[in-house]
Design a protein around this motif. Structure first.
Motif, PDB file in Angstrom:
ATOM      1  N   HIS A   3      -0.580  22.076  -7.880  1.00 34.77           N
ATOM      2  CA  HIS A   3      -1.900  22.393  -8.441  1.00 34.77           C
ATOM      3  C   HIS A   3      -2.940  22.592  -7.343  1.00 34.77           C
ATOM      4  N   GLY A   4      -2.708  21.990  -6.171  1.00 41.15           N
ATOM      5  CA  GLY A   4      -3.727  22.034  -5.123  1.00 41.15           C
ATOM      6  C   GLY A   4      -3.209  22.567  -3.815  1.00 41.15           C
ATOM      7  N   LEU A   5      -2.724  21.641  -2.983  1.00 37.19           N
ATOM      8  CA  LEU A   5      -2.276  21.968  -1.629  1.00 37.19           C
ATOM      9  C   LEU A   5      -1.367  23.205  -1.582  1.00 37.19           C
ATOM     10  N   CYS A   6      -0.508  23.343  -2.576  1.00 38.47           N
ATOM     11  CA  CYS A   6       0.486  24.425  -2.543  1.00 38.47           C
ATOM     12  C   CYS A   6       0.304  25.396  -3.707  1.00 38.47           C
ATOM     13  N   SER A   7      -0.935  25.508  -4.207  1.00 44.48           N
ATOM     14  CA  SER A   7      -1.160  26.361  -5.383  1.00 44.48           C
ATOM     15  C   SER A   7      -0.936  27.839  -5.077  1.00 44.48           C
ATOM     16  N   ASP A   8      -0.902  28.179  -3.786  1.00 45.28           N
ATOM     17  CA  ASP A   8      -0.678  29.583  -3.407  1.00 45.28           C
ATOM     18  C   ASP A   8       0.807  29.916  -3.300  1.00 45.28           C
ATOM     19  N   LEU A   9       1.672  28.932  -3.524  1.00 40.74           N
ATOM     20  CA  LEU A   9       3.109  29.158  -3.322  1.00 40.74           C
ATOM     21  C   LEU A   9       3.856  29.299  -4.639  1.00 40.74           C
ATOM     22  N   GLY A  10       4.894  30.138  -4.621  1.00 36.71           N
ATOM     23  CA  GLY A  10       5.743  30.316  -5.790  1.00 36.71           C
ATOM     24  C   GLY A  10       7.095  29.635  -5.589  1.00 36.71           C
ATOM     25  N   PHE A  11       8.137  30.216  -6.149  1.00 35.34           N
ATOM     26  CA  PHE A  11       9.454  29.561  -6.114  1.00 35.34           C
ATOM     27  C   PHE A  11      10.524  30.398  -5.416  1.00 35.34           C
ATOM     28  N   SER A  12      10.086  31.392  -4.634  1.00 29.81           N
ATOM     29  CA  SER A  12      11.060  32.135  -3.827  1.00 29.81           C
ATOM     30  C   SER A  12      11.592  31.183  -2.759  1.00 29.81           C
ATOM     31  N   ASP A  13      12.719  31.530  -2.141  1.00 29.59           N
ATOM     32  CA  ASP A  13      13.281  30.660  -1.093  1.00 29.59           C
ATOM     33  C   ASP A  13      12.246  30.407  -0.005  1.00 29.59           C
ATOM     34  N   GLU A  14      11.553  31.482   0.375  1.00 23.35           N
ATOM     35  CA  GLU A  14      10.547  31.398   1.450  1.00 23.35           C
ATOM     36  C   GLU A  14       9.420  30.418   1.078  1.00 23.35           C
ATOM     37  N   ILE A  43       7.887  22.602   1.093  1.00 24.83           N
ATOM     38  CA  ILE A  43       8.453  21.357   1.629  1.00 24.83           C
ATOM     39  C   ILE A  43       7.887  21.061   3.017  1.00 24.83           C
ATOM     40  N   ARG A  44       7.684  22.102   3.825  1.00 27.40           N
ATOM     41  CA  ARG A  44       7.116  21.886   5.164  1.00 27.40           C
ATOM     42  C   ARG A  44       5.735  21.214   5.047  1.00 27.40           C
ATOM     43  N   ARG A  45       4.898  21.749   4.164  1.00 31.46           N
ATOM     44  CA  ARG A  45       3.552  21.172   3.992  1.00 31.46           C
ATOM     45  C   ARG A  45       3.633  19.738   3.498  1.00 31.46           C
ATOM     46  N   HIS A  54       0.851  -1.183   0.000  1.00 32.76           N
ATOM     47  CA  HIS A  54       0.000   0.000   0.000  1.00 32.76           C
ATOM     48  C   HIS A  54       0.890   1.237   0.000  1.00 32.76           C
ATOM     49  N   THR A  55       0.799   1.983  -1.084  1.00 35.57           N
ATOM     50  CA  THR A  55       1.716   3.110  -1.279  1.00 35.57           C
ATOM     51  C   THR A  55       0.925   4.378  -1.584  1.00 35.57           C
ATOM     52  N   PHE A  56       1.621   5.493  -1.512  1.00 36.36           N
ATOM     53  CA  PHE A  56       1.052   6.724  -2.042  1.00 36.36           C
ATOM     54  C   PHE A  56       2.176   7.596  -2.572  1.00 36.36           C
ATOM     55  N   LEU A  57       1.933   8.172  -3.744  1.00 32.83           N
ATOM     56  CA  LEU A  57       2.950   8.978  -4.406  1.00 32.83           C
ATOM     57  C   LEU A  57       2.560  10.457  -4.375  1.00 32.83           C
ATOM     58  N   LEU A  58       3.469  11.250  -3.853  1.00 31.31           N
ATOM     59  CA  LEU A  58       3.272  12.708  -3.853  1.00 31.31           C
ATOM     60  C   LEU A  58       4.289  13.302  -4.821  1.00 31.31           C
ATOM     61  N   ASP A  59       3.787  14.072  -5.760  1.00 23.45           N
ATOM     62  CA  ASP A  59       4.653  14.571  -6.822  1.00 23.45           C
ATOM     63  C   ASP A  59       4.627  16.098  -6.873  1.00 23.45           C
ATOM     64  N   GLY A  60       5.804  16.680  -7.057  1.00 23.49           N
ATOM     65  CA  GLY A  60       5.967  18.140  -7.023  1.00 23.49           C
ATOM     66  C   GLY A  60       4.930  18.906  -7.816  1.00 23.49           C
TER      67      GLY A  60
END
Ligand code: ADP
Length: 201
Positions: free
Chosen positions: A66-77, A83-85, A55-61
């Motif tokens: 597209h979803g969980l982190c759609s509000d984030l860009g590519f600045s260091d911050e 990555i924390r999320r 039983h596996t699950f794959l999380l891909d960048g």
């Protein structure tokens, strides 16, 4: 965090969830430059484990952005928060008893260390996709290096944003020398050796 938020202990604990699945939970963390083969190898391992009944699950960048982190860009911050999320979500999936495969460039040692710390010893497996910038750039599967070189994309890892090479990864896969099958074999061998999975012949 608010002081009045209390942690609830669940009746079914993590180890029971894993036992039901005949496996030990862990997180395989694929890190490396864009085009180093993180998605390709994580997907191939996912197929290999799934077909063996794990039983596996794959999380891909890209998908997470597209979803969980759609509000984030590519600045260091934003990369740190991304990555924390993902680390926290990976932990939840591992708590569900799953073998989690996470494929993210994750260029900073400090962020990877933060995710490692979320897991009991031995359960965080850092897989460094060790392909040179030249190899990755010549593959350029999404045409991103070309865009980064022309200035169309800014803060691109390896071009105008740094990638910190892991000092002590659990596994190092040189995808410029190893085939996809070789990489999957090495990963399955590692999981068998550490008894995260059992031999099913
Ligand atoms: P990443 O997820 O690290 O950005 P991808 O997996 O999307 O990388 O892209 C890697 C590219 O390199 C794919 O087009 C894949 O077919 C190719 N490739 C060639 N040889 C290998 C190998 N041995 N391992 C992984 N990918 C390889």
């Amino acid at each position: 965090m608010a002081d009045d938020i209390v942690w609830h202990d669940h009746k079914v604990v993590r180890s029971q969830r894993a036992e039901n699945k005949n496996q030990k939970p862990c997180l395989l963390w694929f890190t490396g430059l864009s085009g180093s083969g993180k998605s390709t190898i994580a997907n191939a391992l996912d197929v290999a484990l799934h077909s063996r009944g794990y039983h596996t699950f794959l999380l891909d960048g890209d998908n997470v952005r597209h979803g969980l982190c759609s509000d984030l860009g590519f600045s260091d911050e934003d990369r740190v928060e991304n990555i924390r999320r993902i680390g926290e979500v990976s932990k939840l999936f591992a708590d569900a008893g799953l073998i989690v495969l996470s494929a993210f460039i994750s260029p900073f040692n400090s962020d990877r260390r933060l995710v490692r710390k979320l897991f009991p010893a031995g359960e965080f497996i850092e897989v460094f996709m060790d392909a040179s910038l030249e190899t990755c750039e010549s593959r350029d599967p999404k045409g991103l290096y070309q865009k980064a070189r022309s200035g169309e994309i800014k803060q691109f890892t390896g071009i105008d944003s740094p990638y910190e090479v892991p000092a002590h990864p659990e596994l190092r896969l040189d995808t410029s020398r190893m085939s996809v099958d070789d990489c999957v074999d090495a990963l399955v061998a590692y999981l068998l050796e550490r008894e995260m999975i059992a031999r099913k012949d």
